[in-house]
Design an enzyme around this catalytic site. Structure first.
Site, PDB file in Angstrom:
ATOM      1  CG  HIS A  68      -0.737  -8.913   0.287  1.00  0.00           C
ATOM      2  ND1 HIS A  68      -0.318  -7.611   0.202  1.00  0.00           N
ATOM      3  CD2 HIS A  68      -2.066  -8.883  -0.003  1.00  0.00           C
ATOM      4  CE1 HIS A  68      -1.329  -6.826  -0.120  1.00  0.00           C
ATOM      5  NE2 HIS A  68      -2.398  -7.583  -0.256  1.00  0.00           N
TER       6      HIS A  68
ATOM      7  CE1 TYR B  39      -3.023  -3.041   0.381  1.00  0.00           C
ATOM      8  CE2 TYR B  39      -3.227  -2.600   2.727  1.00  0.00           C
ATOM      9  CZ  TYR B  39      -3.533  -3.364   1.624  1.00  0.00           C
ATOM     10  OH  TYR B  39      -4.373  -4.448   1.765  1.00  0.00           O
TER      11      TYR B  39
END
Length: 323
Positions: free
Chosen positions: A143, A59
């Site tokens: 992830h 992010y």
């Protein structure tokens, strides 16, 4: 250790609470914001009672972790739960004036490098702690293993996470993915505490139900994210240009969302409120985590989660979905 295990001496569900804060937005997802806006947004979530915060190196190429840590490191460490993700390392590079090409409005000063090795996962966690300015995170998720290499994720990365948990470096482990099928393979292959599932159990559609049912049987908690289906369910009135799965929503889905919104209006409930609260209704779901880019969004999400919703609404919405 399972979802019933304890994080910081409290049952995990109690630690997470019903609502969590997703920190992709404060990593400049789609648009840049000043540090002050990110800080105010995190504090608005905190003031509304949110105590679970999720981030990732992905992010904003670490910006989300840095901004989140700058606020949370001044809070009592035993008063909140924080998760981050492993599987991508950030390798410095010369941005040469370029912006990131994966949706974040940040300079491309790092290159995302997939690494599911033990050394890579340990380094990822250590790098995240450095950006956060914390001495530990509570939860580590693998992830997007399905995007990179699901087989390697199952055979190499998840055993490493189990080892980190056994060593006490993290208190809980899981996998974060948009794929219910990939998550189910992971759940069957490792002793996971949590699955972070994006967009697969929402008011609009529920293809993740078989996964959630299996999680219930195995004692694996589900953190439900993407519950607005990339914006399609995020407003009381569904616009023509609504988004779904990060693109323009097909006309049929816009009409379905508008039908759901109409039923909600009949019961005096706004569509985003129903979308948030529906996403907690499966027994496997221990938390719904949603993003916010402005303080009023963070406060509004908490207010919607706290609203009283008539039980009869759910049956009426189910009838629309079956039609």
């Amino acid at each position: 250790m399972s979802a019933a295990s304890e994080l910081g001496g409290q049952p995990e569900a109690a630690r997470l609470g019903r609502l969590g804060f997703g920190a992709a937005g404060i990593g400049n997802l789609y648009r840049a914001m000043p540090d002050s806006q990110a800080e105010d947004t995190i504090n608005a979530a905190w003031d509304a009672g949110v105590r679970y915060f999720d981030t990732a190196p992905h992010y904003g190429l670490g910006l989300s972790e840095r901004r989140l840590g700058a606020v949370l490191r001044d809070k009592p460490r035993d008063s909140f739960t924080i998760s981050t993700k492993v599987g991508r390392l950030l390798e410095p590079q010369d941005a040469q004036g370029r912006l990131d090409d994966e949706g974040f409005d940040v300079p491309a000063d790092s290159l995302r490098v997939w690494d599911f090795s033990e050394a890579g996962i340990r380094r990822s966690l250590e790098d995240s702690l450095g950006r956060l300015g914390l001495d530990h995170v509570d939860i580590a998720y693998l992830h997007d293993p399905d995007v990179h290499d699901l087989e390697a994720g199952i055979s190499h990365a998840l055993p490493v996470l189990e080892k980190l948990r056994a060593e006490g470096l993290v208190r809980a482990i899981g996998v974060g993915t948009n794929s219910a099928e990939a998550a189910l393979e992971c759940v069957e292959s490792a002793e996971l505490d949590l699955v972070m599932l994006a967009g697969r159990y929402t008011l609009l559609e529920q293809p993740g139900v078989p996964l959630l049912d299996r999680c219930t049987a195995r004692g694996t908690g589900v953190v439900n994210v993407g519950v607005f289906n990339s914006g399609l369910l995020a407003r009381p009135e569904v616009p023509e240009d609504a988004h779904y799965n990060y693109g323009r929503a097909p006309r049929a889905l816009v009409e379905r969302a508008r039908a759901l919104a109409g039923v909600c209006r009949d019961f005096g409930v706004e569509l985003p409120t129903a979308a948030l609260q529906f996403s907690l209704r499966h027994p496997a779901v221990v938390n719904v985590t949603v993003g916010a880019s402005r303080p009023e969004q963070a406060a509004g999400n908490a207010a919607r989660m706290a609203e009283d919703v008539p039980e009869e609404l759910w049956a009426a919405l189910a009838a629309v979905r079956r039609a």
